[in-house]
Write an enzyme that holds these catalytic residues in place. Structure first.
Site, mmCIF file in Angstrom:
data_model
loop_
_atom_site.group_PDB
_atom_site.id
_atom_site.type_symbol
_atom_site.label_atom_id
_atom_site.label_comp_id
_atom_site.label_asym_id
_atom_site.label_seq_id
_atom_site.Cartn_x
_atom_site.Cartn_y
_atom_site.Cartn_z
ATOM 1 N N GLU A 139 12.455 -13.760 27.444
ATOM 2 C CA GLU A 139 13.434 -13.570 26.371
ATOM 3 C C GLU A 139 14.236 -14.860 26.361
ATOM 4 O OE1 GLU A 139 16.189 -13.749 24.664
ATOM 5 O OE2 GLU A 139 17.393 -12.123 25.501
ATOM 6 N N GLU A 148 16.785 -22.814 22.811
ATOM 7 C CA GLU A 148 17.019 -22.683 24.257
ATOM 8 C C GLU A 148 15.831 -23.173 25.076
ATOM 9 O OE1 GLU A 148 18.592 -18.786 25.155
ATOM 10 O OE2 GLU A 148 20.331 -19.159 23.908
HETATM 11 N N1 SAH Z 1 15.342 -11.561 30.691
HETATM 12 C C1 SAH Z 1 16.735 -11.163 30.696
HETATM 13 C C2 SAH Z 1 17.691 -12.339 30.475
HETATM 14 C C3 SAH Z 1 17.458 -13.168 29.261
HETATM 15 S S1 SAH Z 1 18.634 -14.469 29.071
HETATM 16 C C4 SAH Z 1 16.948 -10.065 29.683
HETATM 17 O O1 SAH Z 1 16.108 -9.868 28.801
HETATM 18 O O2 SAH Z 1 17.958 -9.371 29.765
HETATM 19 C C5 SAH Z 1 17.672 -15.885 29.465
HETATM 20 C C6 SAH Z 1 17.744 -16.287 30.925
HETATM 21 O O3 SAH Z 1 16.708 -17.215 31.146
HETATM 22 C C7 SAH Z 1 19.003 -16.967 31.369
HETATM 23 O O4 SAH Z 1 19.492 -16.334 32.506
HETATM 24 C C8 SAH Z 1 18.593 -18.417 31.680
HETATM 25 O O5 SAH Z 1 19.318 -18.952 32.787
HETATM 26 C C9 SAH Z 1 17.146 -18.251 32.029
HETATM 27 N N2 SAH Z 1 16.188 -19.354 31.751
HETATM 28 C C10 SAH Z 1 15.981 -19.957 30.550
HETATM 29 N N3 SAH Z 1 14.944 -20.805 30.616
HETATM 30 C C11 SAH Z 1 14.479 -20.744 31.887
HETATM 31 C C12 SAH Z 1 13.384 -21.387 32.569
HETATM 32 N N4 SAH Z 1 12.574 -22.237 31.918
HETATM 33 N N5 SAH Z 1 13.202 -21.106 33.870
HETATM 34 C C13 SAH Z 1 13.998 -20.208 34.523
HETATM 35 N N6 SAH Z 1 15.030 -19.575 33.913
HETATM 36 C C14 SAH Z 1 15.267 -19.823 32.616
#
Ligand code: SAH
Length: 518
Positions: A139, A148
């Site tokens: 996500e 992002e």
């Molecule tokens: N999967 C969770 C959170 C989504 S928010 C849910 O659905 O509730 C996105 C998260 O991804 C954030 O915490 C951010 O720190 C992390 N993130 C984004 N890109 C990333 C990457 N390439 N590797 C590891 N973490 C990542």
């Protein structure tokens, strides 16, 4: 290790340094609620289906959850029968929380939290992951879909972390666009001429020529289109699909462009491209989650989201289009952002030539000084009229006027309305020098290069200020009441004011009410 983070003090407006832990998440500064969404109901169903499909093939279900946050999607997968989940989270405090949450919910044997950016994750007997995963869950989207970093993350994951032909939840994202004319939205990116009825005739405040065709800044303009009244824009085209990304196949993040042909449904000035995305959670497209605005899908107006809205893209120039006369719309993107260009459909040859569209970079500096809501404010004629009315009341021919507001047009108004001497504090001096030059005001308004608390009588040529004005508006203000900085600044310059000074605005009141808001 500690790091220093710069932050504007909302009272004084001055930049201050705060000590933050090495794991401080810089995103917090602009954070919107992201860890909770109704989408998770759809995640649950789609993850369960993906796990079943893999199991039906007789394979073990190995999940890679990139950006696990609280660990929620991995726990859903484990509950759905996944054999093992690798939950990757780059943000350390979040990863620590995920470890605790996973443990507390009894998934310690099924879920391994990896506190790394996914591009650092290793696969192999001694690696973070024993083997490649066959289910990819994420996500990682923002309102612009790719802002992002979803594309480079997926590109890397397909190369190194997941098997060919893996299941992906979500499965596919599609970006939609619609061409519109909207004076209101256009007013967020360009400064319209400001008309001032002065005693010696009408004056028009114009912008420097560089502003005319400056494309503005590349940051996405995300708004709740569901709150935009239909009278504020005219639809010029049908909704068309601009591009799609299939997350179950290798993804390319390198810059590219997409082109569609549009047949305007109405003649008008093409100014704005409205855009949103939807995602198919599963390959069949049965479970879909859309950000479409109310006039496209009436039910979506009821789904309140503050982290995924819709995008407004400003075309580099407004283009007249005729109903039925085809035009080409090009979307260009790099790894993190998208921008648009419109072309008339002329000869085949001309259209075949690849459109080279540069990413929007502000050349005129105005877009660095004024953000979009600020442009909208400055272009609000009603607001300007109110200021003119008030200034006309308080200014006299012998007025010595000081303006305290960032990037304000009040000094120009005060000059045209007859103040004898006008001074102001200004940010981005180089832009204002151009702006004053375009209006032949170079020697009419004095720019003071100091903060209000450092004002000396020599700045004012030993005169006292008889009219102190402000909008008030300050670029350091994140919240509306931060503009009460005017109060602080007014106090800071008190010794330079005449005993019967007029201060505009004269007073302010802050209103609040308590509500229940689940
Ligand atoms: N999967 C969770 C959170 C989504 S928010 C849910 O659905 O509730 C996105 C998260 O991804 C954030 O915490 C951010 O720190 C992390 N993130 C984004 N890109 C990333 C990457 N390439 N590797 C590891 N973490 C990542």
């Amino acid at each position: 290790m500690k790091t220093f983070c710069g932050r504007a003090n909302p009272t004084t407006g001055a930049m201050e340094w705060l000590e933050e832990d090495e794991n401080y998440d810089y995103h917090q500064e602009i954070a919107r609620s992201r860890y909770a969404d109704m989408l998770h109901d759809k995640d649950r169903v789609s993850i369960r289906a993906a796990v079943s499909r893999v199991k039906e093939r007789g394979e073990k279900a190995i999940v890679l959850d990139i950006g696990t946050g609280t660990g929620l999607l991995s726990m859903m997968a484990a509950s759905a029968g996944a054999d093992f989940c690798y939950a990757v989270e780059v943000f350390k405090p979040m990863a620590n929380a995920a470890v605790k949450i996973v443990e507390k919910n009894g998934f310690r044997d099924k879920i391994k939290v990896i506190n790394k950016h996914s591009t650092e994750v290793t696969v192999g007997p001694d690696g973070d992951m024993q083997c490649r995963a066959n289910i990819l869950v994420t996500e990682l989207f923002d309102t612009e879909l790719i802002g992002e970093g979803a594309l480079p993350t997926y590109e890397h994951a397909h190369k190194y972390l997941v098997q060919e032909g893996c299941e992906a939840v979500p499965h596919r994202a599609t970006v939609y666009v619609q061409l519109v004319e909207s004076k209101r939205m256009w007013s967020w990116n360009k400064l319209f001429p400001v008309h001032v009825e002065a005693e010696d005739g009408e004056k028009i405040i114009v912008s420097p020529s560089e502003m005319e065709d400056c494309p503005g800044v590349p940051s996405v303009c995300d708004i709740q289109l569901n709150q935009m009244p239909s009278s504020d824009f005219a639809i010029l085209s049908d909704v068309v699909t601009m591009f799609s990304v299939d997350f179950s196949k290798p993804v390319r993040s390198a810059s590219t462009s997409y082109r569609v042909q549009l047949e305007p449904v109405k003649s008008g000035k093409a100014q704005i491209v409205l855009s949103w995305w939807d995602i198919d959670m599963d390959p069949s497209g049965m479970i879909n989650c859309t950000m479409a605005p109310y006039w496209v899908k009436s039910t979506s107006a009821f789904q309140w989201r503050d982290h995924w809205m819709q995008c407004v893209y400003f075309l580099p120039n407004e283009e007249p289009v005729l109903q039925g006369e085809k035009v080409y719309l090009t979307a260009c993107r790099d790894e993190y952002s998208v921008w648009y260009k419109l072309q008339k459909a002329r000869g085949e040859e001309e259209n075949k030539a690849a459109v080279r569209v540069e990413s929007p970079v502000c050349r005129c500096q105005a877009h660095l000084l004024w953000n979009r809501p600020r442009f909208g404010q400055l272009n609000d004629q009603n607001r300007t009229r109110q200021y003119i009315k008030s200034l006309t009341k308080v200014l006299k021919t012998d007025s010595v006027c000081l303006c305290i507001s960032d990037g304000s047009l009040l000094p120009v108004l005060a000059h045209y309305l007859g103040a004898k001497q006008v001074q102001c504090f200004l940010m981005l001096l180089s832009f204002f020098l151009k702006f004053f030059k375009a209006n032949n005001l170079e020697d009419k308004i004095k720019i003071i290069e100091a903060r209000p608390e450092l004002l000396t009588s020599s700045h004012l040529e030993d005169k006292k200020i008889s009219v102190l004005v402000g909008e008030p508006f300050f670029t350091t203000s994140l919240l509306p009441w931060h503009n009460l900085y005017f109060w602080y600044a007014r106090t800071a310059v008190a010794s330079h004011l005449t005993s019967n000074v007029t201060v505009l605005p004269q007073s302010a009141s802050l209103h609040m009410m308590i509500v229940e808001f689940q």
